[in-house]
Scaffold this motif. Structure first.
Motif, mmCIF file in Angstrom:
data_model
loop_
_atom_site.group_PDB
_atom_site.id
_atom_site.type_symbol
_atom_site.label_atom_id
_atom_site.label_comp_id
_atom_site.label_asym_id
_atom_site.label_seq_id
_atom_site.Cartn_x
_atom_site.Cartn_y
_atom_site.Cartn_z
ATOM 1 N N SER A 1 0.582 -1.262 0.185
ATOM 2 C CA SER A 1 0.041 0.334 0.253
ATOM 3 C C SER A 1 1.117 1.405 0.132
ATOM 4 O O SER A 1 1.035 2.162 1.279
ATOM 5 N N PRO A 2 1.287 1.249 -1.317
ATOM 6 C CA PRO A 2 2.951 2.640 -0.586
ATOM 7 C C PRO A 2 2.280 3.994 -1.260
ATOM 8 O O PRO A 2 3.062 5.093 -1.219
ATOM 9 N N GLU A 3 0.888 3.724 -1.779
ATOM 10 C CA GLU A 3 0.203 5.638 -1.195
ATOM 11 C C GLU A 3 -0.603 5.601 0.016
ATOM 12 O O GLU A 3 -1.023 7.487 -0.294
ATOM 13 N N LEU A 4 -0.906 5.108 0.311
ATOM 14 C CA LEU A 4 -1.223 5.144 1.671
ATOM 15 C C LEU A 4 -0.679 6.104 2.901
ATOM 16 O O LEU A 4 0.502 6.663 3.184
ATOM 17 N N PRO A 5 -0.684 7.810 2.538
ATOM 18 C CA PRO A 5 -0.319 8.687 4.033
ATOM 19 C C PRO A 5 0.207 8.223 5.223
ATOM 20 O O PRO A 5 -0.813 7.294 5.354
ATOM 21 N N ASP A 6 0.973 8.632 5.731
ATOM 22 C CA ASP A 6 1.184 8.042 7.071
ATOM 23 C C ASP A 6 0.097 8.222 7.823
ATOM 24 O O ASP A 6 -0.122 7.867 9.093
ATOM 25 N N SER A 7 -0.908 9.261 7.855
ATOM 26 C CA SER A 7 -2.507 9.192 9.145
ATOM 27 C C SER A 7 -3.087 8.567 8.909
ATOM 28 O O SER A 7 -2.930 8.022 9.683
ATOM 29 N N ASP A 8 -2.881 8.461 7.550
ATOM 30 C CA ASP A 8 -4.013 7.947 7.298
ATOM 31 C C ASP A 8 -3.790 5.983 7.987
ATOM 32 O O ASP A 8 -3.815 5.282 8.579
ATOM 33 N N ARG A 9 -2.552 5.793 6.983
ATOM 34 C CA ARG A 9 -2.090 4.272 7.815
ATOM 35 C C ARG A 9 -2.386 4.509 9.073
ATOM 36 O O ARG A 9 -2.626 2.942 9.632
ATOM 37 N N GLN A 10 -1.649 4.766 10.087
ATOM 38 C CA GLN A 10 -1.961 5.118 11.404
ATOM 39 C C GLN A 10 -2.891 5.024 12.176
ATOM 40 O O GLN A 10 -3.793 4.138 12.790
ATOM 41 N N LEU A 11 -4.126 5.392 11.485
ATOM 42 C CA LEU A 11 -5.806 5.781 11.400
ATOM 43 C C LEU A 11 -6.313 3.928 11.403
ATOM 44 O O LEU A 11 -6.864 3.493 12.165
ATOM 45 N N LEU A 12 -5.778 3.411 9.959
ATOM 46 C CA LEU A 12 -6.538 2.029 9.491
ATOM 47 C C LEU A 12 -6.268 1.391 10.647
ATOM 48 O O LEU A 12 -6.511 0.530 11.065
ATOM 49 N N SER A 13 -4.848 1.276 11.162
ATOM 50 C CA SER A 13 -4.171 0.535 11.410
ATOM 51 C C SER A 13 -4.367 0.142 12.811
ATOM 52 O O SER A 13 -4.880 -0.680 13.367
ATOM 53 N N GLY A 14 -4.424 1.264 13.414
ATOM 54 C CA GLY A 14 -4.843 1.714 15.230
ATOM 55 C C GLY A 14 -6.954 0.704 14.727
ATOM 56 O O GLY A 14 -7.452 0.310 16.310
ATOM 57 N N THR A 15 -7.322 1.142 13.740
ATOM 58 C CA THR A 15 -8.725 1.187 13.852
ATOM 59 C C THR A 15 -8.525 -0.662 13.483
ATOM 60 O O THR A 15 -9.258 -1.387 14.309
ATOM 61 N N LEU A 16 -8.359 -1.475 12.787
ATOM 62 C CA LEU A 16 -7.960 -2.781 12.394
ATOM 63 C C LEU A 16 -7.575 -3.379 13.850
ATOM 64 O O LEU A 16 -8.461 -4.116 13.903
ATOM 65 N N SER A 17 -6.339 -3.574 14.410
ATOM 66 C CA SER A 17 -6.261 -4.059 15.140
ATOM 67 C C SER A 17 -7.178 -3.937 16.950
ATOM 68 O O SER A 17 -7.457 -4.664 17.603
ATOM 69 N N GLY A 18 -7.000 -2.294 17.098
ATOM 70 C CA GLY A 18 -8.358 -2.042 17.971
ATOM 71 C C GLY A 18 -9.076 -2.618 17.934
ATOM 72 O O GLY A 18 -9.911 -3.406 19.062
ATOM 73 N N LEU A 19 -10.045 -2.231 17.390
ATOM 74 C CA LEU A 19 -11.579 -3.294 16.666
ATOM 75 C C LEU A 19 -11.739 -4.127 16.874
ATOM 76 O O LEU A 19 -12.470 -5.175 16.740
ATOM 77 N N GLY A 20 -10.658 -4.924 15.725
ATOM 78 C CA GLY A 20 -10.633 -6.868 16.262
ATOM 79 C C GLY A 20 -10.557 -6.879 17.471
ATOM 80 O O GLY A 20 -10.907 -7.845 16.794
ATOM 81 N N VAL A 21 -9.540 -6.748 17.865
ATOM 82 C CA VAL A 21 -9.457 -7.461 19.338
ATOM 83 C C VAL A 21 -10.671 -7.191 19.822
ATOM 84 O O VAL A 21 -11.351 -8.771 20.396
ATOM 85 N N ALA A 22 -11.301 -5.809 20.175
ATOM 86 C CA ALA A 22 -13.246 -5.990 20.721
ATOM 87 C C ALA A 22 -13.959 -7.145 20.349
ATOM 88 O O ALA A 22 -14.562 -7.768 20.851
ATOM 89 N N ILE A 23 -13.686 -7.000 19.054
ATOM 90 C CA ILE A 23 -15.102 -7.886 18.079
ATOM 91 C C ILE A 23 -14.678 -9.664 18.950
ATOM 92 O O ILE A 23 -15.579 -9.791 18.482
ATOM 93 N N GLY A 24 -13.167 -9.923 18.853
ATOM 94 C CA GLY A 24 -12.599 -11.183 18.748
ATOM 95 C C GLY A 24 -13.716 -12.044 20.687
ATOM 96 O O GLY A 24 -13.294 -12.714 20.435
ATOM 97 N N VAL A 25 -13.631 -11.395 21.348
ATOM 98 C CA VAL A 25 -14.075 -10.949 22.894
ATOM 99 C C VAL A 25 -15.366 -11.152 23.026
ATOM 100 O O VAL A 25 -15.861 -12.223 23.804
ATOM 101 N N GLU A 26 -16.628 -11.342 21.568
ATOM 102 C CA GLU A 26 -17.780 -10.978 21.805
ATOM 103 C C GLU A 26 -17.936 -12.497 21.700
ATOM 104 O O GLU A 26 -18.966 -13.044 20.493
ATOM 105 N N ASP A 27 -16.875 -13.782 21.411
ATOM 106 C CA ASP A 27 -17.322 -14.820 20.673
ATOM 107 C C ASP A 27 -18.315 -16.157 20.936
ATOM 108 O O ASP A 27 -19.536 -16.508 20.229
ATOM 109 N N ALA A 28 -19.246 -15.012 22.356
ATOM 110 C CA ALA A 28 -20.061 -16.284 22.681
ATOM 111 C C ALA A 28 -21.793 -15.822 21.619
ATOM 112 O O ALA A 28 -22.541 -16.531 21.364
ATOM 113 N N ARG A 29 -21.431 -15.048 21.020
ATOM 114 C CA ARG A 29 -22.151 -14.324 19.954
ATOM 115 C C ARG A 29 -22.227 -14.469 18.756
ATOM 116 O O ARG A 29 -23.036 -14.978 17.889
ATOM 117 N N ASP A 30 -21.318 -15.334 18.273
ATOM 118 C CA ASP A 30 -20.577 -16.005 17.346
ATOM 119 C C ASP A 30 -21.574 -16.734 16.819
ATOM 120 O O ASP A 30 -22.513 -18.232 17.091
#
Length: 280
Positions: A150-179
């Protein structure tokens, strides 16, 4: 697909249907992205044609469709006149589906919620090995964190997406009782309004997770008609969905039409969804 590849894909779809004993005089492109959907006439078949690198996805979609047909799920079915399998021809994977004449009127939110409830109920009745939502999140995160991909992704937006994916991905993963098994991308583009009622298409995205992940793809009003939905979780899943969508758009080899516009719009939707969750 680019014009030269599209021409080959159309010809592969036509030839596959003809060799399966169906009459094909004409082929109309219904949808063109990384995969192509063709309406073949007069046999009235929808041919889904993907590069052969997507063979596993096409085979998975056919397997999902077969299991869901056994439990009368509200999904588009394979054409009953041919073998339910994926054909490989000229570098493409081709599957043949029933064509449903679309109804032009929009699907009301209550009807959308009803068909999603029925689809989820059907999915609970089948046995199927499918990836978890968090596996898809991890794949998107790898694209974002790899500057060569993803060479054209600006650093600030890369940080936004990385933080959102990692943080919310973990949060959704702990909801496994509803899976449970999900459609995976239950947005309006994958719900066809037909004379038989709404039907889900594009079954290759089937995965495991909370039902709110599917609801987050639907128009916001749909969630208010879905009994027992966790609306806070829908909001978090919506932010996660837009982050994954944006991650794919910033891939160097992404070929979505209007990609540049969707890159901007996707990041805007991520920020708006995070603000709504109080995570902006």
């Amino acid at each position: 697909m680019e014009p030269s590849e599209l021409r080959r894909a159309v010809e592969a779809g036509r030839a596959t249907a003809s060799e399966s004993g169906l009459r094909v005089d004409d082929a109309v492109v219904v949808h063109n992205s990384d995969r192509v959907a063709l309406r073949l006439a007069p046999c009235d078949v929808l041919a889904r044609v993907a590069p052969s690198g997507h063979l596993a996805d096409s085979e998975f979609e056919v397997a999902v469709a077969g299991r869901l047909a056994d439990v009368d799920a509200p999904v588009a079915g394979l054409d009953p006149r041919v073998d339910p399998r994926v054909h490989v021809r000229d570098g493409f994977a081709i599957s043949l589906w029933t064509y449903y004449e679309p109804v032009e009127s929009p699907i009301a939110p209550a009807d959308y919620a009803d068909v999603l409830l029925r689809h989820h109920a059907a999915l609970r009745r089948i046995a199927l090995q499918a990836p978890h939502v968090t596996d898809r999140v991890a794949a998107a995160l790898r694209e974002v964190n790899d500057r060569e991909k993803s060479p054209e992704l600006p650093d600030s937006d890369r940080q936004l997406l990385s933080g959102t994916l990692s943080g919310l991905g973990v949060a959704i993963g702990v909801e496994d009782a509803r899976d449970q098994l999900l459609h995976g991308e239950a947005h309006p583009g994958n719900v066809l309004n037909t004379t038989r009622g709404p039907l889900f298409v594009d079954l290759a995205t089937c995965c495991r997770g909370p039902v709110e992940f599917d609801l987050a793809h639907a128009p916001e009003e749909v969630g208010t008609h879905y009994a027992g939905a966790d609306h806070g979780l829908i909001d978090r899943c919506r932010a996660l969905n837009w982050a994954m969508f944006s991650a794919w758009r910033w891939r160097r080899d992404d070929h979505m039409p209007d990609r540049d516009s969707w890159r901007v719009e996707g990041l805007h939707r991520v920020r708006a969804a995070l603000d709504r969750c109080g995570l902006g």
